[in-house]
Enzyme design. Structure first.
Site, PDB file in Angstrom:
ATOM      1  CG  ASP A   1      -4.392  -1.948  -4.884  1.00  0.00           C
ATOM      2  OD1 ASP A   1      -5.124  -2.162  -5.858  1.00  0.00           O
ATOM      3  OD2 ASP A   1      -4.701  -1.177  -3.965  1.00  0.00           O
TER       4      ASP A   1
ATOM      5  CG  ASP B   1      -2.187   0.938   0.916  1.00  0.00           C
ATOM      6  OD1 ASP B   1      -2.497   1.162  -0.264  1.00  0.00           O
ATOM      7  OD2 ASP B   1      -2.769   1.431   1.883  1.00  0.00           O
TER       8      ASP B   1
ATOM      9  CG  ASP C   1     -12.554   2.200   1.699  1.00  0.00           C
ATOM     10  OD1 ASP C   1     -12.419   0.985   1.480  1.00  0.00           O
ATOM     11  OD2 ASP C   1     -13.501   2.864   1.243  1.00  0.00           O
TER      12      ASP C   1
END
Length: 331
Positions: free
Chosen positions: A154, A116, A305
Site C-alpha cells: 500500500d 496505513d 485484518d
C-alpha cells in the site's frame, strides 16, 4: 489497512527451526508439517507458524477434523512479516531456516513511516533515518541467501489515493528507492514493489508513481496483497499495469481470494475480515501467464485484518476465521 491492505503479521523467530525439503516432514510439536514439491513451489514452509501450532493443538485435543482443515494453511508457504524491533535477527532466522531446507524465504517488509494512514495497522518507522536503518538490518540479515521480498504493501497506492499527506510524499518515494537499491545489491534477493489491487482504481493512476518509487530497479510488482480480488481480475490488472512500466513481471497474493471480494457490507470496510471467503490458489511459480512470476500467500490466512467484525488486533491469529477460510477449500 484502508480498502486494500495488509495487516502486520507478528514475525516469528525461527532460530533453531529446521524443515526438510522435497516432502520430508518437519517435527513440530506433533504437527508434522510438510514442504511442498520444490519444482512448482520453491518457497519455504515455516514449520513453527501460527497455523502449524494450531494443527498441533487441535490434534492434541482430539479435534482431528479441525486439525486437517488448518493443515491446508499450515503446509503452504506464507509471507513472513518482518517486525520493527529486530529486523536483522528475524531476516537471518527466516532465510537461514529456508536455506537449510533448500528453499527461498518469502519476506514482507511493512514499516514505511506514516504507514496505513491511521487505519488498523497504522504506525511504521519513526522517520526516514529509522526506516533506512531498518532496511539495512533486513539486508544484513538476508545476506546472500535466497529471498523474495514483497516491499511495502500500500505504500505507493496511498501516495495516489490521497491517504498519505503531501508533506510525507517526497520522502516516501526516496525511501522506497533506497529499499529497492539496498535489497537488490544482495546476491540472491528478488524484490516486488506493491502496486495495489484490481478494485481500487485504474493502472493509469499508479504507473508513474511506481516508476518514481523505483520499480524499474525491482524485479517487478505485487498485486492483491491482503485482498480478495480473483486471480483472473488480478492478472488482468497486473498485465495492464505491466505494459505501462516496461513489461515488468508481477506476483499475486492468492491467499484468500477463492470466493472473490465481499460486497454485502459497508464498501469502505469490505476488505476487513470479510465473512464467507475461502483460500485461493496454492502458492506456486507455475502460473497461468508468463508475466506472473508466482501466486503467493503474502497475507497469512487466519491472521486478523484488524478489530472489525469481531476480530482481534491486526496480525493476530484468529482460529475461528482460519477454519472458515479452510472449510470448503480444496485440500
Amino acid at each position: 489497512m484502508k480498502a486494500s491492505a495488509a495487516a502486520l503479521g507478528a514475525a516469528l523467530l525461527v532460530a533453531g527451526c529446521s524443515s526438510g525439503g522435497g516432502g520430508d516432514k518437519a517435527k513440530d510439536a506433533g504437527a508434522q508439517i510438510t514442504q511442498q514439491p520444490k519444482d512448482s513451489d520453491p518457497f519455504w514452509v515455516n514449520p513453527d507458524g501460527n497455523a502449524a501450532r494450531q494443527v498441533a493443538s487441535y490434534a492434541k485435543s482430539g479435534k482431528d477434523s479441525d486439525a486437517e482443515q488448518i493443515r491446508k494453511i499450515a503446509e503452504q508457504p506464507t509471507g513472513e512479516w518482518i517486525g520493527p524491533e529486530n529486523p536483522e535477527q528475524e531476516a537471518q532466522g527466516f532465510t537461514e531456516a529456508a536455506d537449510k531446507a533448500g528453499r527461498t524465504a518469502l519476506l514482507v517488509l511493512y514499516d514505511i513511516p506514516h504507514r496505513d494512514c491511521g487505519q488498523y495497522s497504522q504506525g511504521g518507522a519513526a522517520d526516514g533515518n529509522a526506516y533506512r536503518a531498518w532496511i539495512d538490518g533486513v539486508a544484513a540479515g538476508i545476506g546472500n541467501r535466497a529471498a523474495m521480498v514483497i516491499l511495502e504493501p500500500d505504500a505507493v497506492l496511498h501516495l495516489v489515493d490521497g491517504c498519505t499527506q503531501a508533506q510525507f510524499q517526497e520522502e516516501r518515494y526516496s525511501l522506497l528507492n533506497y529499499a529497492i537499491t539496498k535489497l537488490k545489491s544482495l546476491g540472491s534477493t528478488k524484490v516486488y514493489l506493491d502496486a495495489g489491487n484490481a478494485g481500487w482504481g485504474h493502472p493509469d493512476q499508479i504507473f508513474q508513481p511506481l516508476q518514481r518509487a523505483g520499480v524499474a530497479q525491482a524485479d517487478g510488482f505485487s498485486v492483491n496483497v491482503s485482498n480478495f480480488y480473483s486471480t483472473k481480475d488480478s492478472i488482468a490488472y497486473g498485465k495492464q499495469l505491466s505494459a505501462k512500466v516496461g513489461n515488468k513481471h508481477f506476483v499475486i497474493d492468492t491467499s484468500r481470494n477463492g470466493n472473490g471480494p465481499y460486497t454485502a457490507g459497508k464498501a469502505d470496510e469490505n476488505w476487513c475480515n470479510p465473512p464467507g471467503r475461502k483460500l485461493g490458489e496454492s502458492p506456486t511459480t507455475k502460473t497461468a501467464d508468463p508475466l506472473v512470476d508466482a501466486y503467493l500467500w503474502v497475507k497469512r490466512p487466519g491472521e486478523s485484518d484488524g478489530t472489525c467484525k469481531g476480530g482481534p488486533q491486526a496480525g493476530n491469529w484468529w482460529p475461528t476465521y482460519a477454519l472458515k477460510l479452510a472449510e470448503g477449500s480444496p485440500s
